[in-house]
Design an enzyme around this catalytic site. Structure first.
Site, PDB file in Angstrom:
ATOM      1  N   CYS A 111       0.804  -1.238   0.000  1.00 52.73           N
ATOM      2  CA  CYS A 111       0.000   0.000   0.000  1.00 52.73           C
ATOM      3  C   CYS A 111       0.828   1.275   0.000  1.00 52.73           C
ATOM      4  O   CYS A 111       0.305   2.341  -0.331  1.00 52.73           O
ATOM      5  CB  CYS A 111      -0.927   0.026   1.200  1.00 52.73           C
ATOM      6  SG  CYS A 111      -2.060  -1.344   1.236  1.00 52.73           S
ATOM      7  N   HIS A 249      -3.136   7.345   3.541  1.00 48.96           N
ATOM      8  CA  HIS A 249      -3.577   6.037   3.057  1.00 48.96           C
ATOM      9  C   HIS A 249      -4.943   5.762   3.678  1.00 48.96           C
ATOM     10  O   HIS A 249      -5.190   6.123   4.830  1.00 48.96           O
ATOM     11  CB  HIS A 249      -2.562   4.963   3.455  1.00 48.96           C
ATOM     12  CG  HIS A 249      -2.986   3.590   3.038  1.00 48.96           C
ATOM     13  ND1 HIS A 249      -3.417   3.322   1.766  1.00 48.96           N
ATOM     14  CD2 HIS A 249      -3.076   2.423   3.724  1.00 48.96           C
ATOM     15  CE1 HIS A 249      -3.743   2.039   1.680  1.00 48.96           C
ATOM     16  NE2 HIS A 249      -3.554   1.477   2.858  1.00 48.96           N
ATOM     17  N   ASN A 279     -10.210   0.633   0.357  1.00 45.38           N
ATOM     18  CA  ASN A 279      -8.746   0.628   0.378  1.00 45.38           C
ATOM     19  C   ASN A 279      -8.229   0.205  -1.006  1.00 45.38           C
ATOM     20  O   ASN A 279      -8.330  -0.959  -1.380  1.00 45.38           O
ATOM     21  CB  ASN A 279      -8.267  -0.350   1.457  1.00 45.38           C
ATOM     22  CG  ASN A 279      -6.753  -0.422   1.542  1.00 45.38           C
ATOM     23  OD1 ASN A 279      -6.032   0.183   0.752  1.00 45.38           O
ATOM     24  ND2 ASN A 279      -6.255  -1.184   2.505  1.00 45.38           N
TER      25      ASN A 279
END
Ligand code: ACO
Length: 370
Positions: A111, A249, A279
């Site tokens: 990520c 994030h 996400n």
């Protein structure tokens, strides 16, 4: 002194929307559970490849910067969703846009891949190795999601965005980077079934099993993102009060709230996309950045904080000083073809091609051990 200004930005979101209500038709879950635990309402499922999403995002970012593809010197493709390992994906984007003079590399820190890529490209520009770069954050998780596992299937979505960096004499772009990795916790998030360590085991392509300790990731994410943000602010002689916008994030609304609270930054100063996109791993920060610019939330000279974490468990926090221009130089008319199926229909198709608990179960039961 040379800086690496962010001069172009562009996103490419696949249009097909998968809602919490859609998910509750295939999994034992509910809108109430997903919303209260994560802040997510919907996410996107892509009908095209990650490379196609990236190509559209890159073309938009180049038009925004007013930079010709033929003048691009570096393409960094930040992702953990590669359609192929060889050739690399960055070279695919390079070929699609005709960036004949560019170097091209893939970068995978899960990520945080976009943040690591942004930091890397900035360092290369600031040290004179290159004069400009395209940094992409893209993910196509729907193709290897274990759609029978409610612990993970509700959390992720597809998407892409790219930025253009160019050498500048004026202080702007990334002015501070703190990067790290909690490798002793690398076991808490693992996708079994992708990678050559699983070759020859008889696993059907696309079948995966996810090791995912949500609460452990949650605690470590808040701690790592908070500490990294504290360090990057301190290194620049700033505090949370100096930050104009946090572009974090987006793995979970509660994680973001924890990080903002630790930094003493009110949630009004946080750019959120988690409700609409879930996400998107490496794509979350650049998509949120593009949408913040489009919404007029980035002003000339704004100070942006970009904290993130991902599998590994890698973590990062970047401090960005925005330049003068907050509007595009030009606009590209490139667009994706329209999808012919709904998001739920695509998920049903992927699911029908998978059987991680059947055909591949025995082979997926053991993780690859180096
Ligand atoms: N629907 C309904 N129930 C569910 C679902 C679901 N989709 N998923 C799990 N549950 C159940 C579990 O089975 C468990 O049930 P049990 O208590 O009977 O065993 C229960 O819900 C777990 O509930 P909580 O412990 O309250 O869940 P929590 O508040 O920890 O939230 C979550 C779980 C959302 C995963 C959270 O831990 C989290 O966000 N973790 C970190 C985020 C993350 O890991 N993101 C992605 C990885 S990192 C990256 O970005 C690459």
């Amino acid at each position: 002194m040379t800086w690496a200004a962010i001069t172009g930005w562009g996103a490419c979101m696949p249009p097909a929307v998968l809602t919490n209500a859609d998910l509750s038709t295939i999994l034992d879950t509910s809108d109430e559970w997903i919303t209260t635990r994560t802040g997510m309402k919907e996410r996107r499922v892509s009908h095209v490849s990650a490379m196609q999403l990236s190509t559209v995002a890159t073309r938009r970012a180049l038009a925004c910067a007013g930079l010709d593809a033929g003048d691009v010197e570096m393409i960094i493709y930040g992702s953990c969703s590669y359609e192929e390992q060889v050739p690399n994906a960055a070279s695919g984007v390079q070929a699609a846009i005709g960036a004949n003079r560019a170097a091209a590399m893939d970068l995978n820190t899960a990520c945080t891949s976009f943040l690591y890529g942004l930091s890397t490209a900035t360092a290369m520009i600031r040290t004179g190795v290159i004069k400009n770069a395209v940094v992409i954050g893209v993910e196509l998780i729907s193709r290897y999601m274990d759609w029978s596992n409610r612990n993970v299937a509700v959390l992720f979505g597809d998407g892409a965005a790219a930025v253009v960096l160019q050498a500048s004499d004026t202080e702007s772009g990334v002015i501070g980077s703190v990067l790290g990795c909690d490798a002793e916790a690398r076991e808490v998030l693992r996708v079994r079934g992708i990678g050559c360590g699983y070759a020859g085991r008889g696993i059907m392509l696309g079948d995966t099993a996810w090791d995912f300790d949500g609460p452990a990731i949650f605690k470590r994410a808040v701690k790592a993102m908070s500490e990294a943000s504290g360090r990057v602010l301190e290194g620049a002689g700033k505090t949370g009060a100096d930050v104009d916008l946090v572009v974090p994030h987006q793995a979970n609304l509660r994680i973001i709230e924890g990080v903002a609270k630790y930094a003493g930054i009110p949630m009004e100063k946080v750019m959120l996309t988690v409700e609409r996109y879930g996400n998107m791993s490496a794509a979350t920060v650049p998509v949120a950045l593009v949408e913040a610019l489009e919404a007029g939330r980035v002003k000339p000279g704004s100070l942006l904080l970009m904290p993130g974490f991902g599998g590994g468990l890698t973590w990062a926090s970047l401090l960005v000083k925005w330049g003068e221009r907050v509007t595009p130089t030009g606009v590209s008319d490139v667009a994706l073809p329209a999808p012919t199926k709904t998001a739920l229909e695509m998920v049903h198709e992927i699911r029908a091609s998978q059987d991680p608990h059947g055909r591949s179960a025995a082979a997926l039961a053991t993780p690859f051990v180096a």
